[in-house]
Design a protein around this motif. Structure first.
Motif, PDB file in Angstrom:
ATOM      1  N   UNK A  19       0.870  -1.172   0.000  1.00 48.25           N
ATOM      2  CA  UNK A  19       0.000   0.000   0.000  1.00 48.25           C
ATOM      3  C   UNK A  19       0.905   1.220   0.000  1.00 48.25           C
ATOM      4  N   UNK A  20       0.805   2.037  -1.047  1.00 44.33           N
ATOM      5  CA  UNK A  20       1.693   3.191  -1.216  1.00 44.33           C
ATOM      6  C   UNK A  20       0.845   4.454  -1.278  1.00 44.33           C
ATOM      7  N   UNK A  21       1.090   5.388  -0.356  1.00 40.83           N
ATOM      8  CA  UNK A  21       0.373   6.656  -0.406  1.00 40.83           C
ATOM      9  C   UNK A  21       1.099   7.624  -1.339  1.00 40.83           C
ATOM     10  N   UNK A  22       0.331   8.539  -1.926  1.00 35.79           N
ATOM     11  CA  UNK A  22       0.936   9.486  -2.864  1.00 35.79           C
ATOM     12  C   UNK A  22       1.527   8.777  -4.056  1.00 35.79           C
ATOM     13  N   UNK A  23       0.798   7.806  -4.591  1.00 39.90           N
ATOM     14  CA  UNK A  23       1.364   6.879  -5.569  1.00 39.90           C
ATOM     15  C   UNK A  23       1.204   7.316  -7.012  1.00 39.90           C
ATOM     16  N   UNK A  24       0.602   8.483  -7.269  1.00 39.42           N
ATOM     17  CA  UNK A  24       0.331   8.859  -8.656  1.00 39.42           C
ATOM     18  C   UNK A  24       1.464   9.621  -9.320  1.00 39.42           C
ATOM     19  N   UNK A  25       2.481  10.029  -8.543  1.00 35.69           N
ATOM     20  CA  UNK A  25       3.591  10.782  -9.130  1.00 35.69           C
ATOM     21  C   UNK A  25       4.823  10.660  -8.250  1.00 35.69           C
ATOM     22  N   UNK A  26       5.947  11.151  -8.757  1.00 30.54           N
ATOM     23  CA  UNK A  26       7.164  11.262  -7.968  1.00 30.54           C
ATOM     24  C   UNK A  26       7.658   9.958  -7.360  1.00 30.54           C
ATOM     25  N   UNK A  27       8.071  10.041  -6.108  1.00 33.41           N
ATOM     26  CA  UNK A  27       8.644   8.880  -5.426  1.00 33.41           C
ATOM     27  C   UNK A  27       7.646   7.740  -5.308  1.00 33.41           C
ATOM     28  N   UNK A  28       6.377   8.090  -5.042  1.00 31.10           N
ATOM     29  CA  UNK A  28       5.366   7.054  -4.903  1.00 31.10           C
ATOM     30  C   UNK A  28       5.157   6.281  -6.188  1.00 31.10           C
ATOM     31  N   UNK A  29       5.075   6.996  -7.300  1.00 34.01           N
ATOM     32  CA  UNK A  29       4.913   6.343  -8.591  1.00 34.01           C
ATOM     33  C   UNK A  29       6.086   5.426  -8.896  1.00 34.01           C
ATOM     34  N   UNK A  30       7.301   5.885  -8.629  1.00 37.25           N
ATOM     35  CA  UNK A  30       8.484   5.057  -8.893  1.00 37.25           C
ATOM     36  C   UNK A  30       8.521   3.832  -7.979  1.00 37.25           C
ATOM     37  N   UNK A  31       8.038   3.989  -6.757  1.00 35.36           N
ATOM     38  CA  UNK A  31       7.975   2.851  -5.837  1.00 35.36           C
ATOM     39  C   UNK A  31       6.996   1.807  -6.351  1.00 35.36           C
ATOM     40  N   UNK A  32       5.816   2.263  -6.772  1.00 41.36           N
ATOM     41  CA  UNK A  32       4.826   1.336  -7.323  1.00 41.36           C
ATOM     42  C   UNK A  32       5.378   0.632  -8.555  1.00 41.36           C
ATOM     43  N   UNK A  33       5.980   1.408  -9.447  1.00 42.30           N
ATOM     44  CA  UNK A  33       6.513   0.837 -10.684  1.00 42.30           C
ATOM     45  C   UNK A  33       7.528  -0.274 -10.385  1.00 42.30           C
ATOM     46  N   UNK A  34       8.425  -0.011  -9.442  1.00 43.50           N
ATOM     47  CA  UNK A  34       9.505  -0.966  -9.168  1.00 43.50           C
ATOM     48  C   UNK A  34       8.989  -2.260  -8.553  1.00 43.50           C
ATOM     49  N   UNK A  35       8.097  -2.168  -7.570  1.00 45.43           N
ATOM     50  CA  UNK A  35       7.636  -3.407  -6.910  1.00 45.43           C
ATOM     51  C   UNK A  35       6.615  -4.143  -7.766  1.00 45.43           C
ATOM     52  N   UNK A  36       5.843  -3.408  -8.584  1.00 46.36           N
ATOM     53  CA  UNK A  36       4.907  -4.086  -9.486  1.00 46.36           C
ATOM     54  C   UNK A  36       5.668  -4.923 -10.511  1.00 46.36           C
ATOM     55  N   UNK A  37       6.785  -4.396 -10.989  1.00 47.37           N
ATOM     56  CA  UNK A  37       7.605  -5.145 -11.938  1.00 47.37           C
ATOM     57  C   UNK A  37       8.160  -6.417 -11.327  1.00 47.37           C
ATOM     58  N   UNK A  38       8.272  -6.441  -9.999  1.00 44.34           N
ATOM     59  CA  UNK A  38       8.797  -7.619  -9.310  1.00 44.34           C
ATOM     60  C   UNK A  38       7.685  -8.517  -8.777  1.00 44.34           C
ATOM     61  N   UNK A  39       6.434  -8.264  -9.226  1.00 45.98           N
ATOM     62  CA  UNK A  39       5.342  -9.194  -8.955  1.00 45.98           C
ATOM     63  C   UNK A  39       4.425  -8.843  -7.815  1.00 45.98           C
ATOM     64  N   UNK A  40       4.629  -7.709  -7.154  1.00 44.84           N
ATOM     65  CA  UNK A  40       3.777  -7.346  -6.028  1.00 44.84           C
ATOM     66  C   UNK A  40       2.390  -6.915  -6.495  1.00 44.84           C
ATOM     67  N   UNK A  41       1.403  -7.128  -5.639  1.00 41.30           N
ATOM     68  CA  UNK A  41       0.110  -6.464  -5.808  1.00 41.30           C
ATOM     69  C   UNK A  41       0.219  -5.135  -5.097  1.00 41.30           C
ATOM     70  N   UNK A  42      -0.179  -4.039  -5.780  1.00 44.08           N
ATOM     71  CA  UNK A  42       0.019  -2.712  -5.213  1.00 44.08           C
ATOM     72  C   UNK A  42      -1.294  -1.940  -5.202  1.00 44.08           C
ATOM     73  N   UNK A  43      -1.599  -1.369  -4.042  1.00 44.95           N
ATOM     74  CA  UNK A  43      -2.732  -0.467  -3.899  1.00 44.95           C
ATOM     75  C   UNK A  43      -2.184   0.961  -3.924  1.00 44.95           C
TER      76      UNK A  43
END
Length: 304
Positions: A19-43
């Motif tokens: 679960x990543x807050x502020x996930x639509x841009x910046x650090x949050x977006x990059x965090x989502x991108x990186x863990x999603x590529x490694x198979x995580x389910x991300x909210x």
């Protein structure tokens, strides 16, 4: 010499929920991108769901099959935080308290709290407390994103709303010190309770994110002038929080930031919090005030 940690070192995250807050841009977006590529389910917990859906669509194009969900969350509004938590019924392996605002003109939240303190600290404090019993899995973690600015911060208990002495950067620094105090005190309390979750803190150094473009004019101009020389990309700035969230060797209570000069840029490394951030008495006082202001009480004892 050992190679420096990068996104390529993130282990397989299949079966884990982030679960990543502020996930639509910046650090949050990059965090989502990186863990999603490694198979995580991300909210993706975002204030602007249109922007969140666009971010999720962009990630899905780059990582077909990415398991992404967008949910509305306005951290400045404690009613929104409670509604989000009430409607969230799945387990979480990693909570990344990433969202933040930086140095706006003074304004108050719906509940009457200074906007930076409300968004950056109180909202995340409440969210973490309300979701603490959802942390799951063999290695549950809470990662709270602070800033180099925490080292210049003080907690103005006699003027938390800035009514008498507000300046944008001063109250941004207060909120980032609050993030650091909270993250470390949460770790103390988790250990005292024998809870398996770990609390870590991270900071991105000087990263070229939307925060630099959302500040008041004087800060914004300075940030743009310095940007080519002292900042790193948002993807690089997200590495400390990614390390804190995924690296098996990372430990609760650690503060992760860039390893370069003055921690402005570089690869993730364990760095040092300020003396104030490591003051347990100050952390306990802030914790008590935060419980009073949010109405959220953690099922954790105070550390001895």
């Amino acid at each position: 010499m050992a190679s420096k940690w990068s996104a390529a070192d993130i282990p397989d995250q299949s079966g884990r929920v982030f679960l990543v807050t502020g996930a639509s841009s910046g650090l949050g977006l990059e965090t989502v991108r990186a863990v999603a590529r490694r198979g995580a389910r991300v909210v993706l917990a975002v204030r602007n769901t249109t922007a969140g859906e666009a971010a999720a669509a962009a990630i899905a194009e780059q990582a077909p099959g990415a398991d992404l969900e967008v949910r509305h969350l306005d951290l400045a509004d404690l009613d929104s935080v409670r509604a989000f938590a009430d409607g969230f019924d799945s387990g979480i392996d990693v909570l990344v308290n990433n969202a933040g605002i930086m140095a706006p003109p003074r304004s108050l939240s719906k509940q009457g709290h200074e906007s930076q303190f409300a968004t950056n600290h109180l909202g995340h404090f409440a969210l973490t407390g309300l979701l603490l019993d959802r942390l799951q899995g063999p290695d549950p973690r809470v990662v709270t994103v602070s800033s180099l600015a925490h080292g210049h911060g003080q907690i103005h208990f006699d003027d938390l709303t800035g009514e008498r002495g507000y300046t944008p950067v001063r109250y941004y620094s207060q909120s980032k010190l609050a993030n650091a105090l909270f993250g470390l005190e949460l770790e103390r309390r988790l250990r005292a309770a024998g809870n398996p979750a770990a609390s870590l803190i991270a900071h991105p150094g000087f990263s070229d994110t939307g925060l630099l473009r959302s500040t008041v004019a004087v800060v914004r101009i300075g940030g743009r002038a310095l940007s080519p020389f002292v900042t790193q990309s948002a993807a690089a700035g997200a590495l400390p929080q990614l390390y804190a969230a995924t690296e098996p060797k990372a430990e609760g209570g650690q503060y992760i930031g860039p390893d370069g000069r003055r921690e402005r840029k570089g690869a993730p490394a364990v760095v040092q919090l300020s003396d104030l951030a490591r003051d347990p008495a100050l952390a306990r006082r802030l914790w008590t005030v935060s419980e009073e202001l949010t109405g959220v009480r953690f099922p954790l004892p105070a550390a001895a």
